[in-house]
Scaffold this motif. Sequence first.
Motif, PDB file in Angstrom:
ATOM      1  N   ALA A  61       0.839  -1.206   0.000  1.00 30.80           N
ATOM      2  CA  ALA A  61       0.000   0.000   0.000  1.00 30.80           C
ATOM      3  C   ALA A  61       0.870   1.250   0.000  1.00 30.80           C
ATOM      4  O   ALA A  61       0.534   2.240  -0.663  1.00 30.80           O
ATOM      5  CB  ALA A  61      -0.931  -0.004   1.204  1.00 30.80           C
ATOM      6  N   ALA A  62       1.988   1.228   0.712  1.00 31.35           N
ATOM      7  CA  ALA A  62       2.887   2.392   0.751  1.00 31.35           C
ATOM      8  C   ALA A  62       3.467   2.669  -0.630  1.00 31.35           C
ATOM      9  O   ALA A  62       3.545   3.831  -1.060  1.00 31.35           O
ATOM     10  CB  ALA A  62       4.004   2.175   1.773  1.00 31.35           C
ATOM     11  N   VAL A  63       3.873   1.628  -1.340  1.00 30.65           N
ATOM     12  CA  VAL A  63       4.430   1.808  -2.688  1.00 30.65           C
ATOM     13  C   VAL A  63       3.355   2.338  -3.633  1.00 30.65           C
ATOM     14  O   VAL A  63       3.594   3.278  -4.399  1.00 30.65           O
ATOM     15  CB  VAL A  63       5.038   0.485  -3.223  1.00 30.65           C
ATOM     16  CG1 VAL A  63       5.404   0.603  -4.695  1.00 30.65           C
ATOM     17  CG2 VAL A  63       6.259   0.101  -2.401  1.00 30.65           C
ATOM     18  N   ALA A  64       2.164   1.754  -3.578  1.00 25.16           N
ATOM     19  CA  ALA A  64       1.063   2.215  -4.442  1.00 25.16           C
ATOM     20  C   ALA A  64       0.705   3.661  -4.113  1.00 25.16           C
ATOM     21  O   ALA A  64       0.490   4.476  -5.014  1.00 25.16           O
ATOM     22  CB  ALA A  64      -0.147   1.306  -4.285  1.00 25.16           C
ATOM     23  N   ARG A  65       0.656   3.998  -2.837  1.00 28.13           N
ATOM     24  CA  ARG A  65       0.314   5.363  -2.440  1.00 28.13           C
ATOM     25  C   ARG A  65       1.379   6.339  -2.901  1.00 28.13           C
ATOM     26  O   ARG A  65       1.068   7.416  -3.406  1.00 28.13           O
ATOM     27  CB  ARG A  65       0.137   5.452  -0.927  1.00 28.13           C
ATOM     28  CG  ARG A  65      -0.414   6.803  -0.504  1.00 28.13           C
ATOM     29  CD  ARG A  65      -0.712   6.864   0.960  1.00 28.13           C
ATOM     30  NE  ARG A  65      -1.663   5.828   1.354  1.00 28.13           N
ATOM     31  CZ  ARG A  65      -1.973   5.571   2.625  1.00 28.13           C
ATOM     32  NH1 ARG A  65      -1.438   6.271   3.598  1.00 28.13           N
ATOM     33  NH2 ARG A  65      -2.837   4.625   2.913  1.00 28.13           N
ATOM     34  N   ALA A  66       2.647   5.980  -2.743  1.00 24.89           N
ATOM     35  CA  ALA A  66       3.723   6.860  -3.199  1.00 24.89           C
ATOM     36  C   ALA A  66       3.654   7.048  -4.713  1.00 24.89           C
ATOM     37  O   ALA A  66       3.879   8.144  -5.216  1.00 24.89           O
ATOM     38  CB  ALA A  66       5.082   6.298  -2.787  1.00 24.89           C
ATOM     39  N   ALA A  67       3.317   5.982  -5.444  1.00 22.57           N
ATOM     40  CA  ALA A  67       3.177   6.092  -6.901  1.00 22.57           C
ATOM     41  C   ALA A  67       2.073   7.082  -7.257  1.00 22.57           C
ATOM     42  O   ALA A  67       2.223   7.892  -8.175  1.00 22.57           O
ATOM     43  CB  ALA A  67       2.885   4.727  -7.509  1.00 22.57           C
ATOM     44  N   LEU A 107      -5.291  -2.119  -5.793  1.00 24.31           N
ATOM     45  CA  LEU A 107      -4.619  -1.423  -4.696  1.00 24.31           C
ATOM     46  C   LEU A 107      -4.331   0.024  -5.064  1.00 24.31           C
ATOM     47  O   LEU A 107      -4.535   0.936  -4.270  1.00 24.31           O
ATOM     48  CB  LEU A 107      -3.318  -2.152  -4.327  1.00 24.31           C
ATOM     49  CG  LEU A 107      -2.551  -1.605  -3.143  1.00 24.31           C
ATOM     50  CD1 LEU A 107      -3.392  -1.668  -1.880  1.00 24.31           C
ATOM     51  CD2 LEU A 107      -1.264  -2.384  -2.957  1.00 24.31           C
ATOM     52  N   ARG A 108      -3.885   0.233  -6.293  1.00 22.13           N
ATOM     53  CA  ARG A 108      -3.615   1.607  -6.726  1.00 22.13           C
ATOM     54  C   ARG A 108      -4.912   2.430  -6.759  1.00 22.13           C
ATOM     55  O   ARG A 108      -4.919   3.594  -6.377  1.00 22.13           O
ATOM     56  CB  ARG A 108      -2.934   1.617  -8.091  1.00 22.13           C
ATOM     57  CG  ARG A 108      -2.616   3.034  -8.508  1.00 22.13           C
ATOM     58  CD  ARG A 108      -1.662   3.123  -9.630  1.00 22.13           C
ATOM     59  NE  ARG A 108      -1.655   4.487 -10.099  1.00 22.13           N
ATOM     60  CZ  ARG A 108      -0.581   5.161 -10.354  1.00 22.13           C
ATOM     61  NH1 ARG A 108       0.592   4.610 -10.191  1.00 22.13           N
ATOM     62  NH2 ARG A 108      -0.654   6.390 -10.789  1.00 22.13           N
ATOM     63  N   GLY A 109      -6.003   1.841  -7.200  1.00 26.41           N
ATOM     64  CA  GLY A 109      -7.283   2.545  -7.202  1.00 26.41           C
ATOM     65  C   GLY A 109      -7.708   2.942  -5.799  1.00 26.41           C
ATOM     66  O   GLY A 109      -8.180   4.055  -5.568  1.00 26.41           O
ATOM     67  N   GLU A 110      -7.521   2.030  -4.843  1.00 29.22           N
ATOM     68  CA  GLU A 110      -7.847   2.346  -3.453  1.00 29.22           C
ATOM     69  C   GLU A 110      -6.967   3.488  -2.944  1.00 29.22           C
ATOM     70  O   GLU A 110      -7.446   4.407  -2.277  1.00 29.22           O
ATOM     71  CB  GLU A 110      -7.646   1.105  -2.587  1.00 29.22           C
ATOM     72  CG  GLU A 110      -7.980   1.322  -1.133  1.00 29.22           C
ATOM     73  CD  GLU A 110      -7.805   0.063  -0.321  1.00 29.22           C
ATOM     74  OE1 GLU A 110      -6.673  -0.191   0.147  1.00 29.22           O
ATOM     75  OE2 GLU A 110      -8.800  -0.667  -0.138  1.00 29.22           O
ATOM     76  N   GLN A 111      -5.693   3.448  -3.292  1.00 26.99           N
ATOM     77  CA  GLN A 111      -4.780   4.507  -2.848  1.00 26.99           C
ATOM     78  C   GLN A 111      -5.101   5.840  -3.523  1.00 26.99           C
ATOM     79  O   GLN A 111      -4.924   6.900  -2.921  1.00 26.99           O
ATOM     80  CB  GLN A 111      -3.326   4.095  -3.082  1.00 26.99           C
ATOM     81  CG  GLN A 111      -2.900   2.879  -2.295  1.00 26.99           C
ATOM     82  CD  GLN A 111      -3.144   3.007  -0.806  1.00 26.99           C
ATOM     83  OE1 GLN A 111      -2.860   4.040  -0.204  1.00 26.99           O
ATOM     84  NE2 GLN A 111      -3.696   1.966  -0.203  1.00 26.99           N
ATOM     85  N   GLU A 112      -5.583   5.804  -4.755  1.00 32.26           N
ATOM     86  CA  GLU A 112      -6.003   7.045  -5.420  1.00 32.26           C
ATOM     87  C   GLU A 112      -7.169   7.686  -4.674  1.00 32.26           C
ATOM     88  O   GLU A 112      -7.204   8.902  -4.513  1.00 32.26           O
ATOM     89  CB  GLU A 112      -6.394   6.774  -6.874  1.00 32.26           C
ATOM     90  CG  GLU A 112      -5.210   6.564  -7.780  1.00 32.26           C
ATOM     91  CD  GLU A 112      -5.591   6.241  -9.216  1.00 32.26           C
ATOM     92  OE1 GLU A 112      -6.802   6.240  -9.549  1.00 32.26           O
ATOM     93  OE2 GLU A 112      -4.675   5.980 -10.003  1.00 32.26           O
ATOM     94  N   LEU A 113      -8.100   6.857  -4.209  1.00 32.80           N
ATOM     95  CA  LEU A 113      -9.212   7.392  -3.423  1.00 32.80           C
ATOM     96  C   LEU A 113      -8.704   8.021  -2.132  1.00 32.80           C
ATOM     97  O   LEU A 113      -9.150   9.100  -1.732  1.00 32.80           O
ATOM     98  CB  LEU A 113     -10.233   6.291  -3.114  1.00 32.80           C
ATOM     99  CG  LEU A 113     -11.049   5.777  -4.298  1.00 32.80           C
ATOM    100  CD1 LEU A 113     -11.867   4.564  -3.888  1.00 32.80           C
ATOM    101  CD2 LEU A 113     -11.939   6.876  -4.848  1.00 32.80           C
ATOM    102  N   ILE A 114      -7.766   7.359  -1.483  1.00 31.14           N
ATOM    103  CA  ILE A 114      -7.201   7.899  -0.241  1.00 31.14           C
ATOM    104  C   ILE A 114      -6.510   9.225  -0.503  1.00 31.14           C
ATOM    105  O   ILE A 114      -6.713  10.198   0.226  1.00 31.14           O
ATOM    106  CB  ILE A 114      -6.240   6.877   0.399  1.00 31.14           C
ATOM    107  CG1 ILE A 114      -7.037   5.693   0.960  1.00 31.14           C
ATOM    108  CG2 ILE A 114      -5.384   7.528   1.484  1.00 31.14           C
ATOM    109  CD1 ILE A 114      -6.190   4.519   1.398  1.00 31.14           C
ATOM    110  N   VAL A 115      -5.706   9.287  -1.557  1.00 31.39           N
ATOM    111  CA  VAL A 115      -4.987  10.531  -1.882  1.00 31.39           C
ATOM    112  C   VAL A 115      -5.965  11.637  -2.255  1.00 31.39           C
ATOM    113  O   VAL A 115      -5.791  12.791  -1.870  1.00 31.39           O
ATOM    114  CB  VAL A 115      -3.950  10.286  -3.005  1.00 31.39           C
ATOM    115  CG1 VAL A 115      -3.394  11.583  -3.550  1.00 31.39           C
ATOM    116  CG2 VAL A 115      -2.820   9.396  -2.494  1.00 31.39           C
ATOM    117  N   ASP A 116      -7.027  11.296  -2.985  1.00 30.01           N
ATOM    118  CA  ASP A 116      -8.006  12.308  -3.402  1.00 30.01           C
ATOM    119  C   ASP A 116      -8.833  12.844  -2.241  1.00 30.01           C
ATOM    120  O   ASP A 116      -9.114  14.030  -2.170  1.00 30.01           O
ATOM    121  CB  ASP A 116      -8.944  11.746  -4.474  1.00 30.01           C
ATOM    122  CG  ASP A 116      -8.266  11.569  -5.819  1.00 30.01           C
ATOM    123  OD1 ASP A 116      -7.157  12.121  -6.010  1.00 30.01           O
ATOM    124  OD2 ASP A 116      -8.838  10.880  -6.679  1.00 30.01           O
TER     125      ASP A 116
END
Length: 180
Positions: A61-67, A107-116
């Motif tokens: 999740a950290a790598v996906a979020r950083a991406a 996972l990247r989609g979930e992290q995009e929601l978190i970042v948004d």
Amino acid sequence: CYREVRDAFSEATFFQTYGPLFGVYLADRARDRRAEAPADARELPYVQEALANLRSGGFAAAVARAAVLLARRGTFLPLARLSRNQEIFRDYADVLPAMTPDHWRRLRGEQELIVDYAPQEAVTTLPELLAEPGERARFRALFERLLQDERIVGQGVTEEQRTMLARMDDALGERLEPKA
């Protein structure tokens, strides 16, 4: 021939009579759906689920979020760059999390929601995702290699990306800055 004309006329009459009524029905259904939709997207179940997972997921999740945090916003992704991304995934397999492409996209989609929807928390919770020293060292090694890779740095690091790297540095207590 007479039957075909008669059938065509019957169908045309049917659709002329009931077609507009079907349009009214569809408009009512669309209005009902709009009324049911939450005013704030944060109320949507999948957004709430992503935000509930803000502090979980570990290294992947950290790598996906950083991406997501470092993604170039508003730029077109050419096909050549996509093939380069696949090369990068192969070259960095030893430091990237082992996942199927489908799991990575999810996972990247979930992290995009978190970042948004929680941009501040997305950065400040990175240390919680990388709680183990080995994971933090692996994360650091990944970004040190990426920031020295000509395929990445050759595209240039934007000011927005430098700012985000500095914010991630502050949150992690690590230096992830690109070499000048």
